[in-house]
Motif scaffolding. Structure first.
Motif, short mmCIF file in Angstrom:
data_model
loop_
_atom_site.label_atom_id
_atom_site.label_comp_id
_atom_site.label_asym_id
_atom_site.label_seq_id
_atom_site.Cartn_x
_atom_site.Cartn_y
_atom_site.Cartn_z
N ALA A 1 -28.01 -64.80 -60.58
CA ALA A 1 -29.04 -64.48 -61.57
C ALA A 1 -28.46 -64.43 -62.97
O ALA A 1 -29.03 -64.98 -63.92
N VAL A 2 -27.31 -63.78 -63.13
CA VAL A 2 -26.70 -63.69 -64.45
C VAL A 2 -26.23 -65.07 -64.91
O VAL A 2 -26.40 -65.44 -66.07
N ASP A 3 -25.64 -65.85 -64.01
CA ASP A 3 -25.26 -67.23 -64.35
C ASP A 3 -26.45 -67.98 -64.92
O ASP A 3 -26.33 -68.71 -65.91
N ALA A 4 -27.61 -67.81 -64.30
CA ALA A 4 -28.81 -68.55 -64.73
C ALA A 4 -29.28 -68.12 -66.11
O ALA A 4 -29.95 -68.89 -66.81
N THR A 5 -28.95 -66.89 -66.52
CA THR A 5 -29.36 -66.42 -67.84
C THR A 5 -28.37 -66.80 -68.93
O THR A 5 -28.58 -66.47 -70.09
N GLU A 6 -27.29 -67.50 -68.57
CA GLU A 6 -26.24 -67.84 -69.53
C GLU A 6 -26.05 -69.36 -69.61
O GLU A 6 -24.98 -69.89 -69.36
N PRO A 7 -27.11 -70.11 -70.00
CA PRO A 7 -27.01 -71.58 -69.98
C PRO A 7 -26.05 -72.15 -71.02
O PRO A 7 -25.64 -73.30 -70.91
N ASN A 8 -25.69 -71.35 -72.02
CA ASN A 8 -24.77 -71.84 -73.06
C ASN A 8 -23.32 -71.41 -72.83
O ASN A 8 -22.48 -71.57 -73.71
N TYR A 9 -23.06 -70.86 -71.65
CA TYR A 9 -21.74 -70.30 -71.36
C TYR A 9 -21.16 -70.90 -70.09
O TYR A 9 -21.88 -71.31 -69.19
N ASP A 10 -19.82 -70.92 -70.05
CA ASP A 10 -19.09 -71.22 -68.82
C ASP A 10 -18.46 -69.92 -68.33
O ASP A 10 -17.84 -69.18 -69.11
N ARG A 11 -18.60 -69.64 -67.04
CA ARG A 11 -17.95 -68.47 -66.47
C ARG A 11 -16.51 -68.84 -66.12
O ARG A 11 -16.28 -69.74 -65.31
N VAL A 12 -15.55 -68.15 -66.72
CA VAL A 12 -14.13 -68.47 -66.53
C VAL A 12 -13.41 -67.25 -65.96
O VAL A 12 -13.94 -66.14 -65.94
N VAL A 13 -12.18 -67.47 -65.53
CA VAL A 13 -11.35 -66.42 -64.96
C VAL A 13 -10.34 -65.94 -66.00
O VAL A 13 -9.62 -66.75 -66.60
N LEU A 14 -10.29 -64.63 -66.20
CA LEU A 14 -9.28 -64.01 -67.06
C LEU A 14 -8.30 -63.29 -66.15
O LEU A 14 -8.67 -62.36 -65.43
N SER A 15 -7.03 -63.71 -66.16
CA SER A 15 -6.05 -63.21 -65.20
C SER A 15 -4.89 -62.51 -65.90
O SER A 15 -4.55 -62.81 -67.05
N GLU A 16 -4.28 -61.57 -65.17
CA GLU A 16 -3.00 -61.02 -65.60
C GLU A 16 -1.95 -62.14 -65.58
O GLU A 16 -2.08 -63.08 -64.80
N PRO A 17 -0.91 -62.09 -66.41
CA PRO A 17 -0.60 -61.02 -67.36
C PRO A 17 -1.18 -61.24 -68.75
O PRO A 17 -1.04 -60.37 -69.61
N ALA A 18 -1.82 -62.38 -68.99
CA ALA A 18 -2.34 -62.65 -70.34
C ALA A 18 -3.43 -61.66 -70.72
O ALA A 18 -3.57 -61.29 -71.90
N PHE A 19 -4.21 -61.21 -69.72
CA PHE A 19 -5.32 -60.29 -69.98
C PHE A 19 -5.19 -59.09 -69.04
O PHE A 19 -5.08 -59.26 -67.82
N ARG A 20 -5.20 -57.93 -69.60
CA ARG A 20 -5.03 -56.70 -68.82
C ARG A 20 -6.34 -55.92 -68.83
O ARG A 20 -6.88 -55.62 -69.90
N VAL A 21 -6.85 -55.62 -67.65
CA VAL A 21 -8.09 -54.85 -67.50
C VAL A 21 -7.74 -53.58 -66.73
O VAL A 21 -7.48 -53.62 -65.53
N GLU A 22 -7.73 -52.45 -67.45
CA GLU A 22 -7.30 -51.19 -66.87
C GLU A 22 -8.50 -50.27 -66.63
O GLU A 22 -9.31 -50.04 -67.54
N LEU A 23 -8.61 -49.76 -65.41
CA LEU A 23 -9.69 -48.84 -65.06
C LEU A 23 -9.37 -47.42 -65.51
O LEU A 23 -8.24 -47.13 -65.93
N GLU A 24 -10.35 -46.54 -65.40
CA GLU A 24 -10.17 -45.17 -65.86
C GLU A 24 -9.10 -44.41 -65.08
O GLU A 24 -8.52 -43.44 -65.59
N ASN A 25 -8.81 -44.85 -63.86
CA ASN A 25 -7.79 -44.18 -63.04
C ASN A 25 -6.41 -44.81 -63.20
O ASN A 25 -5.47 -44.45 -62.49
N GLY A 26 -6.26 -45.75 -64.14
CA GLY A 26 -4.99 -46.40 -64.39
C GLY A 26 -4.76 -47.67 -63.61
O GLY A 26 -3.82 -48.43 -63.90
#
Length: 245
Positions: free
Chosen positions: A131-156
């Motif tokens: 559903a979200v893909d369908a609402t984003e016709p001007n976007y490509d869904r890509v993968v953001l991976s470690e180590p270039a991109f760090r996504v840290e949760l509230e618990n570390g």
């Protein structure tokens, strides 16, 4: 509904308005912390990771509960969506180089090494992701991976990879060639109109006129998107090389 749950409604929390209905509010109001979006409620979360679901980094209105509720309701999807506040390093919030048919100029992630900011990861099941893909016709869904991109949760804990939506038209630059940051809809449109007589001719002299004309005429939106490129306002996000989801 009991008193406790009444206090957890999107209306009570000030999270109800969807930018799709109120474009000058883009990117919408984000929660102050993690929660479970369940219809008209934002409930406490019992955990931060959700195996079997896809983690999607939201840099714009997908972090707005009102917008997510709007998108799901259009397609009759009622299943809950975990929304997890994270600290993300390596990603900035730029300005998509297109005019949306719902009346705003949206956000897009840009490569920003060393930059850290608070963003939300939404955990989507298969139906919700489609559903979200369908609402984003001007976007490509890509993968953001470690180590270039760090996504840290509230618990570390960190996530080895997340998905995000990168605008396929590129992003607007700041006048010196680097991606400009998204300041919110009203100041952004005010700045864009002030800098382009042709954009004013297309969309009027005020943010209100811009939104109204964009919502009324998809062809005008397409012309505005082309104008960004014609007036050399566009640069790369630095994420175009990433593999698609």
């Amino acid at each position: 509904m009991d008193g406790l749950r009444e206090g957890l409604t999107l209306e009570a929390l000030g999270l109800a308005h969807a930018p799709r209905d109120h474009p000058l509010l883009y990117p919408g109001v984000w929660p102050t912390g993690s929660g479970l979006l369940d219809g008209d409620l934002l409930l406490p979360l019992d955990r931060l990771t959700h195996p079997g679901r896809t983690p999607v980094l939201a840099v714009g209105s997908n972090a707005s509960p009102g917008q997510l509720r709007h998108k799901m309701a259009e397609l009759g999807i009622v299943s809950p969506i975990p929304m997890v506040r994270t600290r993300v390093t390596g990603i900035g919030v730029g300005v998509s180089a297109h005019v949306s048919r719902v009346g705003y100029v949206s956000a897009s992630p840009v490569n920003a090494p060393g930059t850290a900011r608070e963003l939300f990861v939404i955990w989507l099941d298969g139906e919700q992701l489609a559903a979200v893909d369908a609402t984003e016709p001007n976007y490509d869904r890509v993968v953001l991976s470690e180590p270039a991109f760090r996504v840290e949760l509230e618990n570390g804990e960190t996530l080895p990879e997340v998905f995000s939506y990168v605008n396929r038209h590129g992003v607007l630059h700041n006048g010196a060639g680097a991606p400009r940051s998204h300041p919110g809809q009203r100041p952004l449109i005010t700045e864009l109109l002030a800098g382009s007589p042709e954009l004013r001719r297309l969309f009027g002299a005020s943010p209100e006129e811009f939104c109204a004309r964009a919502r009324a005429d998809p062809t005008r939106c397409e012309r505005g998107t082309r104008l960004f490129a014609e007036e050399k306002m566009v640069t790369d996000s630095g994420l175009e090389h990433l593999r698609c989801g």
